[in-house]
Design an enzyme around this catalytic site. Structure first.
Site, short mmCIF file in Angstrom:
data_model
loop_
_atom_site.label_atom_id
_atom_site.label_comp_id
_atom_site.label_asym_id
_atom_site.label_seq_id
_atom_site.Cartn_x
_atom_site.Cartn_y
_atom_site.Cartn_z
N ARG A 98 -87.10 148.54 72.08
CA ARG A 98 -86.05 148.74 72.49
C ARG A 98 -85.07 147.77 72.33
NH1 ARG A 98 -87.36 151.42 77.41
NH2 ARG A 98 -88.99 153.09 77.49
N CYS A 146 -88.52 146.92 86.77
CA CYS A 146 -87.38 146.67 85.76
C CYS A 146 -86.38 145.53 85.98
CB CYS A 146 -86.54 147.91 85.89
SG CYS A 146 -87.19 149.42 85.27
N CYS A 154 -83.01 146.41 90.50
CA CYS A 154 -83.17 147.72 89.56
C CYS A 154 -82.30 148.47 90.35
CB CYS A 154 -84.48 148.14 89.48
SG CYS A 154 -85.17 149.04 90.75
N CYS A 193 -89.88 150.44 92.52
CA CYS A 193 -91.16 150.71 92.46
C CYS A 193 -91.80 149.76 91.52
CB CYS A 193 -90.99 152.29 91.53
SG CYS A 193 -90.99 151.97 89.71
N LYS A 199 -93.13 151.86 75.33
CA LYS A 199 -92.15 151.03 74.73
C LYS A 199 -92.56 149.56 74.46
CE LYS A 199 -91.37 150.10 79.63
NZ LYS A 199 -90.44 150.29 80.56
N ARG A 219 -77.86 155.06 77.97
CA ARG A 219 -78.06 153.39 77.86
C ARG A 219 -77.63 153.22 76.42
NH1 ARG A 219 -83.85 152.02 79.13
NH2 ARG A 219 -83.15 152.26 81.22
N CYS A 231 -82.57 156.78 89.95
CA CYS A 231 -84.01 156.81 89.28
C CYS A 231 -84.98 157.62 89.96
CB CYS A 231 -84.68 155.25 89.31
SG CYS A 231 -86.01 155.30 88.37
FE1 SF4 Z 1 -86.82 153.00 88.71
FE2 SF4 Z 1 -88.81 151.64 89.37
FE3 SF4 Z 1 -87.18 150.69 87.19
FE4 SF4 Z 1 -86.37 150.54 89.63
S1 SF4 Z 1 -88.23 149.42 88.71
S2 SF4 Z 1 -85.26 151.63 88.21
S3 SF4 Z 1 -87.44 152.32 90.65
S4 SF4 Z 1 -88.52 152.56 87.48
#
Ligand code: SF4
Length: 561
Positions: free
Chosen positions: A140, A479, A430, A475, A208, A71, A436
């Site tokens: 970040r 993000c 995400c 998850c 973070k 990144r 991921c």
């Molecule tokens: Fe990975 Fe969870 Fe972030 Fe999606 S929200 S990119 S599954 S860590």
């Protein structure tokens, strides 16, 4: 916990304390071309250098294929045309031939094999950008308003964002030594042996830290989801200072009530000359009071929630050497990006381009990646600005370049007006599977199809063309900021999602759980009655999220009790 109870720090704390340069044994592993991956401890150090070790989860049945995510650190998401060209080349040469715009105004590459990691990081540095601190327990990428439309004060706000990004960057020499010189840092040298980062200390932050600058009335960076939010107060096109917001964050864990999404509290106002002092004060509160025993509970938002806004104000004033004034009035009207061509305040043009899930790629006759590369090569004064809604803005376009850019994009199937439907434009996801490691369910590969289905359903119940902000994540880490969506899908298991409803369109209200588990296949059955009721019961002009908050979720909560 009693005073005598020994505190068990996380393993990450132990390894940071043991090697504060963050060098680990990364250089040795890079030199060993026979191995295809890093050790687990080096994987933790790698994050500070801007990379995550992943594996292709689609291929797990046939064996583990290690791949790296890398990144960029791109303050405010602003890239020159030349820098964008470098990133495009790297994605083609070393990645999976796509560039992924992140929700923090950056670009990440997926699918880079270990032995190609150094050429990628080196080339990014040669383009005068970096990957240092793009991930890891540090500050970040700093967010800054990407839209050039409203006020001349944007330049000042952007300059402040840069100043803060620079002031909070870690000072280790390991990064340069590993990625640029291609050498292991000499740990026998006294300066490396005894290295302690002047700001972060030996163990950096517990987790973070995120900062966003925003200029009302546009909240396109979801400012309240950041550890530190800076709300610019502009009078007569001049920046007079910032309202300070602290303690926001999205991440949570399923089944762990000590973790939750939280919006930052606005605690005061200060003048721009104090920007670095205030940023350092808030960051060091996280450093000194954050939970180092449980990484799931290690964000600044929990410190602020547990100790209170008054405590935070006093602590910040002490550390920054100032007295915060009362917060100034402000109002947000939207969290969206401006798409299509618009005129900026300086008379130049800018073009907001929708990028589905932030993935810049070529697909069939729609060749966004190729088109943008040609723009970067042919128009060197055009600025590429990444948005926190995962779109891209081509800025600083002169009147005479507007038409040729339109023609060029059209030649590769990229529209510059009516680019997509309102539901797609307001969606975000995400990456989740297959890259991921934390993904519990599909997100990026699932959402466009799901939006199509919801669009069909909306048309059926009389809501065609209605904007509803829909976001998904694989998850609960959040993000893509699913807890700020009018409908948020949060992965629980393959094909199953927790469903959240009721955030607003200005980024000032979180949503709440409606269904703890919904099968993807049941979306129509579950949503049809709710959307039908909304059509009948909404007030004039009322949005879906506002109706859910006012009516539906209240009833749902009562029924559940
Ligand atoms: Fe990975 Fe969870 Fe972030 Fe999606 S929200 S990119 S599954 S860590």
């Amino acid at each position: 916990m009693s005073a005598e109870t020994p505190v068990k720090l996380t393993h990450n704390e132990d390894i940071k304390a043991a090697i504060p340069t963050l060098a680990g044994t990364i250089a040795a592993t890079i030199a060993d071309t026979a191995t295809d991956h890093f050790s687990e401890d080096d994987n933790q150090f790698l994050k500070f250098h801007g990379s995550y070790q992943q594996d292709d989860r689609d291929l797990r049945k046939t064996g583990k294929k290690y791949i790296m995510m890398i990144r960029g650190r791109i303050p405010g998401g602003v890239m020159t045309a030349k820098q964008y060209g470098v990133f495009d080349t790297l994605a083609t040469q070393y990645g999976n031939n796509t560039l992924r715009i992140t929700t923090r105004q950056s670009i990440q590459f997926h699918g880079v094999v270990k032995n190609n990691l150094r050429p990628v990081v080196k080339a990014i540095n040669e383009s005068l950008l970096s990957t240092l601190a793009a991930c890891g327990d540090v500050n970040r990428n700093v967010l800054a308003p990407p839209t050039p439309a409203y006020t001349k004060a944007r330049e000042q706000v952007y300059a402040d964002a840069h100043k803060v990004a620079l002031a909070l960057a870690p000072q280790t020499k390991a990064y340069h030594s590993i990625w640029i010189d291609g050498e292991q840092l000499d740990l026998e040298k006294a300066e490396n042996k005894n290295f302690v980062d002047p700001l972060y200390g030996k163990t950096y932050l517990p987790r973070k830290f995120k900062i966003a600058f925003v200029i009302p009335p546009v909240n396109d960076l979801d400012v309240f989801t950041n550890c530190l939010g800076l709300i610019a107060i502009v009078e007569n096109d001049r920046l007079v200072g910032y309202n300070l917001a602290v303690g926001g964050g999205m991440g949570r864990s399923h089944g762990n009530e000590h973790t939750y999404p939280r919006l930052a509290d606005v605690i005061g106002f200060f003048t721009p000359d104090k920007i670095v002092d205030v940023a350092k004060a808030v960051l060091t509160i996280h450093r000194d009071f954050g939970d180092r025993t449980d990484r799931k509970h290690a964000r600044l938002k929990y410190v602020i929630a547990e100790r209170g806004a008054d405590w935070a104000r006093t602590e910040i004033e002490k550390r920054a050497g100032l007295t915060l004034a009362s917060a100034k009035p402000y109002q947000f009207t939207t969290t969206s990006d401006l798409l299509d061509w618009r005129k900026a305040v300086d008379g130049s043009w800018f073009l907001g381009l929708f990028v589905e899930s932030g993935r810049i790629k070529d697909a069939g006759s729609y060749k966004l990646k190729t088109a943008l590369r040609h723009v970067a090569d042919a128009f060197d004064k055009v600025e590429f600005r990444l948005t926190a809604n995962q779109n891209i803005i081509l800025a600083n376009v002169s009147e005479e370049d507007k038409h040729p850019i339109n023609m060029l994009l059209a030649a590769y199937g990229v529209k510059t007006e009516k680019q997509t439907s309102v539901l797609h434009a307001a969606s975000m996801s995400c990456p989740s599977l297959p890259t991921c490691g934390l993904g519990l369910a599909e997100s990026e590969r699932m959402l466009p199809g799901l939006i199509d289905r919801i669009e069909k359903l909306c048309a059926e119940v009389g809501l065609a063309g209605e904007e509803i902000i829909i976001r998904s994540t694989g998850c609960p880490n959040g993000c893509a900021r699913p807890y700020m969506a009018e409908i948020g899908f949060v992965g629980k298991a393959p094909g199953r999602y927790q469903v959240w409803l009721g955030a607003n369109a200005t980024g000032t209200r979180l949503n709440r759980v409606w269904k703890d588990m919904m099968k993807e296949a049941d979306i129509e059955t579950e949503f049809r009655p709710v959307l039908s009721r909304f059509v009948k019961e909404r007030n004039r002009g009322e949005r879906f999220g506002d109706w859910c908050d006012r009516v539906f979720l209240k009833e749902h909560a009562t029924a559940a009790n």
